[in-house]
Structure formats: C-alpha cells, structure tokens
Write a protein that holds these residues in place. Structure first.
Motif: not given
Length: 110
Positions: A29, A44, A107
């Motif tokens: 991510t 993100e 994450d």
C-alpha cells in the motif's frame, strides 16, 4: 492487515506543512504522511476518484487538505473524507506513531 509498522522518516525530516510518501512493503500500500502544525496524519496515497497518487498533489496546511492534481478532488488529511467533487468516497486513513524520534505508519485494514 499488517502488524508491521513502516518507517517514514525522522521527526526532523517532516516539518509542519509538509507531506511524505512511503510504501508499506507488507501490504503493498502506498501511504502519504502529513504534518499539520505538528499533528501527524496518514492516508492512502491514492485518490478515491481516479487511481492516482495524492503525493503529486498540493497540501493546503491552512485547510488541512490535499488536492489531487488530476481532477482537483480534495480530501481532509485528518480523516480522509472527500471535500469536493469529483471525489465522493473517502480515502483510507492509517495510524501514525512517533517512537524514538522516528515516524511510523501501517496499513491497519482488516
């Protein structure tokens, strides 16, 4: 979800009004970490409207938002919510911690 924290940088390398991208190797991510007047936030690094990195955009420290350069969608860096069209969905938010002068994120989605 990962329990492994990703090193971002030292606290002195991310000053108020700055942002820094990092890659969570465990989950794959891209994450973008923001310093808003000494408070750290992580989202993100991907616009929810179009799959494009927010780190190419502009951080507005006064508003606490980041703008995607592709179509102008803006997101609140504190909680990831979309602030204007063309984005309507929020961007995932991640935890940030400071430990021994270093900034870490991960994450934490299940």
């Amino acid at each position: 979800m990962s329990d492994a924290w990703t090193f971002v940088c030292t606290t002195g390398e991310l000053l108020p009004g700055e942002m820094r991208p990092v890659f969570d190797e465990v989950t794959g991510t891209p994450i973008l970490v923001f310093n808003l007047d000494g408070d750290l936030y992580a989202l993100e690094d991907r616009c929810s409207h179009e799959d494009f990195e927010l780190s190419s955009g502009v951080l507005d420290p006064a508003e606490g938002s980041v703008e995607c350069v592709l179509h102008g969608a803006r997101f609140d860096v504190r909680d990831g919510r979309a602030l204007c069209a063309p984005a309507y969905s929020p961007v995932p938010k991640f935890p940030v911690k400071i430990e021994d002068g270093s900034i870490w994120t991960r994450d934490d989605r299940g």
